[in-house]
Design a protein around this motif. Structure first.
Motif, mmCIF file in Angstrom:
data_model
loop_
_atom_site.group_PDB
_atom_site.id
_atom_site.type_symbol
_atom_site.label_atom_id
_atom_site.label_comp_id
_atom_site.label_asym_id
_atom_site.label_seq_id
_atom_site.Cartn_x
_atom_site.Cartn_y
_atom_site.Cartn_z
ATOM 1 N N TYR A 239 -17.779 -3.633 4.625
ATOM 2 C CA TYR A 239 -17.952 -3.446 2.984
ATOM 3 C C TYR A 239 -16.471 -3.782 2.332
ATOM 4 N N ALA A 240 -15.639 -3.069 2.807
ATOM 5 C CA ALA A 240 -14.364 -3.016 2.068
ATOM 6 C C ALA A 240 -13.423 -4.157 2.759
ATOM 7 N N PHE A 241 -13.396 -4.441 3.925
ATOM 8 C CA PHE A 241 -12.675 -5.415 4.480
ATOM 9 C C PHE A 241 -13.481 -6.608 5.315
ATOM 10 N N PRO A 242 -14.464 -7.144 4.711
ATOM 11 C CA PRO A 242 -15.288 -7.982 5.340
ATOM 12 C C PRO A 242 -14.644 -9.165 6.488
ATOM 13 N N LYS A 243 -13.610 -9.827 5.968
ATOM 14 C CA LYS A 243 -12.896 -10.603 7.035
ATOM 15 C C LYS A 243 -12.202 -10.115 8.104
ATOM 16 N N ILE B 20 -26.906 6.067 -1.422
ATOM 17 C CA ILE B 20 -26.141 5.583 -2.516
ATOM 18 C C ILE B 20 -25.611 4.414 -1.896
ATOM 19 N N PRO B 21 -25.259 3.346 -2.752
ATOM 20 C CA PRO B 21 -24.757 2.131 -2.441
ATOM 21 C C PRO B 21 -23.526 2.292 -2.492
ATOM 22 N N PHE B 22 -22.589 1.578 -1.510
ATOM 23 C CA PHE B 22 -21.276 1.468 -1.685
ATOM 24 C C PHE B 22 -20.730 1.260 -3.109
ATOM 25 N N ASN B 23 -19.566 1.703 -3.395
ATOM 26 C CA ASN B 23 -19.211 1.239 -4.800
ATOM 27 C C ASN B 23 -17.610 1.571 -4.940
ATOM 28 N N ARG C 230 -13.748 0.591 -0.729
ATOM 29 C CA ARG C 230 -13.947 -0.082 -1.846
ATOM 30 C C ARG C 230 -13.796 -1.654 -1.731
ATOM 31 N N ALA C 231 -14.457 -2.661 -2.397
ATOM 32 C CA ALA C 231 -14.481 -3.833 -2.086
ATOM 33 C C ALA C 231 -13.359 -4.549 -3.124
ATOM 34 N N TYR C 232 -12.209 -4.677 -2.946
ATOM 35 C CA TYR C 232 -11.451 -5.025 -3.654
ATOM 36 C C TYR C 232 -10.758 -6.483 -2.740
#
Lengths: 242, 242
Positions: free
Chosen positions: B187-191, B226-229, B235-237
């Motif tokens: 989620y946070a670091f997909p690549k 609970i969905p990731f947020n 965190r998806a930054y």
């Protein structure tokens, strides 16, 4: 057979929590990486042993403990294993669990203390992340040191068997580890730690009690106790205190 | 009696490792802070319960678990307590210890993932430490994600009972927690995570196996998950991935 502790030979670091437990219990152990190279000592042997191909359960990092066929890594897991064997985990499952819970909180404080001088990357020199270190250290001094120490004080005060020990009425590895945490904080952040300890009399008393136990006292005076230094977790960089 | 889990009601966070264990085992539990305020829910009740004056063993922070008279804090300690009770800690002391050692290494990875967006202070907003976050996230992506995932892959490959589970030949909370760590990293670091997972086929298989277990599958589809947020640990930054 003597326990074998494998850890970096020139720092207290996380291995020190294991050394203190072994020393306080009078256990027989070899601090393997501090032996001469011919006896398996040195850092290259440590890294080789860490990932010995025949070991199905290698540790992610030092320290790790070898006890016959058993290899266990992660400081808190080593203490979980040693605790009942050394008589340092209280009485029964719930005391052992509480001792461990305290240890995990100490481990969190230790990791945060480390990150004050390496907030960006363990792969960079301190000098190359000093600006970030100044900011992180300020937050650690102002918010985290008091928060951690106030919690230890609170659980000492609430111990139904008195505020001399963290768990029950006898020494556990949690007491030894709190001693070590306070020693490290006093070394790295003498001013900030003194301010926080002014509000935590039970911690100050516990620290003194642990230090004067005969085996601990003898260990601290011996060459087996590596002095704090600026390669370890707790580092005396005056600009990070205040 | 149902277990009571006390944790922040709006994030997966560290509580999710406990939720997953309870769900995968089909255990009866109440996620207390997610109940309506009249039933003890909400954040203010959580903080009040955390430091209930009558509790001699208060946790430093959420999550904590209540099981009758027992109150346990620290995620890994909660799982240490629940593991044998839920049948999620392997067979015997050494399996339980190895399961716990893996959990502690997962906890280290989780703490480092958190610090990518809060490298200076948990008391500052992300936006006020974004520059340091960029540097910390780069080191985490380039050095730490591969190092952690390669270790999990190695211990899966070395498991004498096969690479389906981390410990022995049945599900443990270590499997569930590795699933959760991978879910968070993706989620946070997909690549960066995709790059690392390309070299760790056993982890990819374990992730899929855990996700398709009936109880886990049902949980993940339910409103209990609970969905990731961007209030949680992962965190998806986009600027922190790459």
């Amino acid at each position: 057979m003597a326990y074998q502790l494998h850890y970096w030979p020139t720092i207290q670091g996380r291995g020190e929590f294991v050394r203190l437990a072994l020393e306080a219990a009078g256990a027989e152990y070899v601090d393997v990486a501090r032996e001469p190279p011919a006896k398996g000592g040195g850092e290259s042997a440590l890294m080789r042993d860490l990932d010995a191909p025949g070991n199905p359960r290698p540790s992610f990092a030092p320290p790790f403990l070898v006890d016959g066929d058993v290899v266990v890594g992660q400081t808190a897991a080593i203490l979980l294993y040693l605790g009942p064997r050394l008589g340092l985990a209280g009485a029964g499952e719930l005391d052992a669990l509480w001792t461990h819970q305290i240890q995990l909180t100490i481990a969190d404080a230790v990791a945060e203390a480390h990150d004050t001088h390496h907030p960006l990357s363990t792969g960079l020199y301190y000098e190359d992340q000093r600006e970030a270190a100044l900011a992180r250290a300020k937050a650690f001094r102002d918010e985290r040191i008091p928060k951690f120490l106030n919690w230890f004080e609170r659980i000492l005060q609430r111990n139904p068997l008195g505020d001399v020990h963290l768990v029950g009425d006898s020494l556990t590895y949690a007491d030894l580890s709190l001693f070590q945490l306070v020693a490290g904080l006093r070394y790295a952040f003498p001013k900030a730690t003194a301010r926080a300890l002014a509000h935590t009399p039970a911690i100050v008393k516990l620290y003194a009690n642990v230090a004067r136990r005969q085996r601990v006292h003898d260990y601290l005076q011996s060459p087996r106790r590596i002095p704090f230094n600026e390669e370890g977790i707790f580092r005396a960089y005056p600009e990070l205190d205040g």
